[in-house]
Motif scaffolding. Structure first.
Motif, PDB file in Angstrom:
ATOM      1  N   THR A  36      10.853  19.114  24.407  1.00 41.90           N
ATOM      2  CA  THR A  36      12.074  18.600  25.037  1.00 41.90           C
ATOM      3  C   THR A  36      13.260  18.663  24.087  1.00 41.90           C
ATOM      4  OG1 THR A  36      10.681  17.107  26.336  1.00 41.90           O
ATOM      5  CG2 THR A  36      13.045  16.682  26.335  1.00 41.90           C
ATOM      6  N   GLU A  37      13.047  18.291  22.845  1.00 42.63           N
ATOM      7  CA  GLU A  37      14.144  18.266  21.880  1.00 42.63           C
ATOM      8  C   GLU A  37      14.688  19.659  21.588  1.00 42.63           C
ATOM      9  OE1 GLU A  37      12.791  14.206  19.497  1.00 42.63           O
ATOM     10  OE2 GLU A  37      12.597  16.165  18.542  1.00 42.63           O
ATOM     11  N   HIS A  38      13.892  20.688  21.830  1.00 40.16           N
ATOM     12  CA  HIS A  38      14.366  22.048  21.597  1.00 40.16           C
ATOM     13  C   HIS A  38      15.068  22.631  22.817  1.00 40.16           C
ATOM     14  CE1 HIS A  38      12.969  22.606  17.553  1.00 40.16           C
ATOM     15  NE2 HIS A  38      11.776  22.176  17.874  1.00 40.16           N
TER      16      HIS A  38
ATOM     17  N   GLY B 159      18.349  16.894  27.605  1.00 41.37           N
ATOM     18  CA  GLY B 159      18.379  15.506  27.178  1.00 41.37           C
ATOM     19  C   GLY B 159      16.978  14.931  27.047  1.00 41.37           C
ATOM     20  N   THR B 160      16.916  13.680  26.593  1.00 42.93           N
ATOM     21  CA  THR B 160      15.628  13.000  26.437  1.00 42.93           C
ATOM     22  C   THR B 160      15.625  11.623  27.097  1.00 42.93           C
ATOM     23  OG1 THR B 160      16.350  12.126  24.295  1.00 42.93           O
ATOM     24  CG2 THR B 160      15.073  14.180  24.277  1.00 42.93           C
TER      25      THR B 160
ATOM     26  N   VAL C  92      11.349   7.168  32.855  1.00 47.10           N
ATOM     27  CA  VAL C  92      11.162   7.766  31.539  1.00 47.10           C
ATOM     28  C   VAL C  92      10.113   8.871  31.633  1.00 47.10           C
ATOM     29  CG1 VAL C  92      11.868   5.706  30.285  1.00 47.10           C
ATOM     30  CG2 VAL C  92       9.461   5.987  30.929  1.00 47.10           C
ATOM     31  N   LEU C  93      10.332   9.932  30.855  1.00 47.30           N
ATOM     32  CA  LEU C  93       9.417  11.063  30.826  1.00 47.30           C
ATOM     33  C   LEU C  93       8.986  11.339  29.397  1.00 47.30           C
ATOM     34  CD1 LEU C  93      11.223  13.561  33.257  1.00 47.30           C
ATOM     35  CD2 LEU C  93       9.449  11.888  33.814  1.00 47.30           C
TER      36      LEU C  93
ATOM     37  N   ARG D 283      11.987  17.636  33.868  1.00 49.75           N
ATOM     38  CA  ARG D 283      13.419  17.506  33.551  1.00 49.75           C
ATOM     39  C   ARG D 283      14.174  18.762  33.987  1.00 49.75           C
ATOM     40  NH1 ARG D 283      14.769  13.435  30.075  1.00 49.75           N
ATOM     41  NH2 ARG D 283      13.056  12.450  28.931  1.00 49.75           N
ATOM     42  N   HIS D 284      13.574  19.898  33.689  1.00 50.72           N
ATOM     43  CA  HIS D 284      14.270  21.142  33.970  1.00 50.72           C
ATOM     44  C   HIS D 284      14.451  21.366  35.461  1.00 50.72           C
ATOM     45  CE1 HIS D 284      14.395  25.593  34.606  1.00 50.72           C
ATOM     46  NE2 HIS D 284      15.438  25.415  33.826  1.00 50.72           N
TER      47      HIS D 284
END
Length: 421
Positions: free
Chosen positions: A13-15, A20-21, A392-393, A401-402
């Motif tokens: 996720t961070e990449h 976002g997170t 929250v994920l 998310r995508h």
């Protein structure tokens, strides 16, 4: 629409910083007004898979597809020249549905030389041309060349038939698919002629069901009863995380390592699996399909389990390392209902044992799918309560998310382009 590069190792996720997170809203899955825009912004602009060429094997073969999300029905046909074409399923005379059998709202298929309207017998050839009008002399200056069937943009990739309802598609099908998907070219789809099909009406938003198959965080818990108790308990405690995720354009991929079921301890397997030499992961006897395309098993897992390619908006191709594949379709019918279609493909069985092994794998898949569908109908009712407005994920839910981010981007892009129109 956003474009995402392939990330290095680490937190997936961070990449993908564009995602976002933070917590994610599911308002896009419960708001009727958002759904109405989504229909136009996504399903009338994106390329949609509606079937495979094996469904229309010879000249004159056709099938119809009911697409409530696009507010239409279409005919897909193989013409006299062998081309695959699609048309809106409507007669140019009085708007009657052109092709149907006993029940006008049900899909149908067959073989014909021409399409004849059941209302007044207007006829159209396989290229969509109006060829016959009953009592033509009673019409006023009728030019039949102007009243052919209304075409739908139609292209074929690797035997998969796609349509696009835009007046002018923004991209060719190949450009829309992009390298991550086109790197699958060469897979022997044409050899997978043993087919099992399931269809279910699900009382949940289409995206929520797609979410269920975009992560394996739930698998050791939700599907625990499908495995012997000792194995399920150990799996639930250990958890599961896929080794590879990838996002490219509007599409997504999750790739997992596998397990050789026949190497598991006896108490870890069900008796029926030993008898049939098959189970959820497919028949134990792997067919020789030749060299696989470069797009499969990008993490080089050994053993390799599966690759799940999520083609935006609503189509999934899931390849199993044991030499078979399945597809999912999620066809919205309202903001909180959709039709789920699951199709399992194997090579043609050579013996009764191979056929039984395939049937057990197909039935196992169906059982898992039903468990997911049952859970998501409960999810839909509680998300609609709006007791919570975001969720929250974890890192391995990055593809969820995508999907929601990409859908929102298509809706925003559509609103911007149509503002003031």
């Amino acid at each position: 629409m956003a474009r995402f590069p392939k990330p290095p190792e680490g937190s997936w996720t961070e990449h993908y910083p564009q995602l976002g997170t933070g917590p994610v809203s599911y308002e896009d899955s419960v708001d009727p007004e958002f759904y109405e825009v989504e229909r136009k912004a996504v399903f009338k602009r994106a390329w949609l898979n509606v079937g495979r060429v094996e469904q229309i094997p010879r000249k004159g073969s056709y099938f119809t597809k009911e697409l409530k999300v696009a507010n239409t029905s279409i005919i897909v046909v193989r013409t006299t020249q062998g081309e695959v074409k699609a048309y809106h399923n409507i007669c140019r005379h009085r708007g009657n549905k052109l092709v149907w059998n006993d029940m006008p709202l049900e899909e149908t298929s067959g073989v014909c030389r021409q399409f004849t309207c059941k209302y007044h017998a207007w006829r159209y050839d396989l290229d969509g041309n109006l060829t016959f009008v009953q009592q033509e002399g009673e019409f006023f200056d009728l030019d039949k060349s102007r009243y052919g069937l209304v075409p739908v943009h139609c292209e074929v990739w690797e035997g998969f038939i796609f349509v696009n309802f835009a007046k002018t598609p923004e991209q060719s099908l190949r450009d829309f698919l992009g390298p991550m998907i086109t790197d699958l070219e060469g897979y022997p789809f044409e050899k997978m002629t043993s087919r099992f099909y399931y269809r279910s009406e699900v009382k949940a938003n289409w995206k929520l069901y797609m979410d269920a198959f975009q992560e394996f965080y739930h698998a050791p818990v939700l599907h625990a009863n499908q495995s012997p108790t000792a194995y399920s308990k150990a799996a639930a405690e250990a958890g599961f995380e896929a080794p590879h995720y990838r996002i490219e354009g509007p599409h997504r991929l999750v790739s997992t390592s596998g397990i050789r079921a026949w190497e598991m301890a006896d108490e870890m397997r069900k008796p029926i699996e030993d008898i049939c030499r098959s189970g959820l992961f497919g028949p134990w006897d792997k067919p020789d399909l030749g060299e696989m395309p470069k797009g499969l098993n990008p993490a080089k897992c050994d053993p390799w389990g599966l690759d799940s390619f999520q083609l935006f908006p609503n189509f999934v191709i899931l390849f199993w390392g044991q030499g078979w594949y399945l597809t999912y379709h999620y066809w919205p019918t309202s903001h909180n209902t959709h039709i789920f279609e699951g199709t399992v493909y194997f090579p043609a069985p050579r013996t009764p044992r191979e056929r039984i092994a395939q049937e057990l794998a197909a039935v196992s898949f169906k059982e898992y799918g039903l468990q997911d569908a049952n859970t998501l109908e409960a999810t839909q009712t509680m998300v609609e309560s709006r007791v919570l407005d975001n969720f929250v994920l974890c890192d391995q839910e990055v593809l969820i998310r995508h999907l929601h981010t990409e859908t929102a981007a298509w809706v925003e892009d559509y609103r911007r382009k149509t503002a003031g129109v």
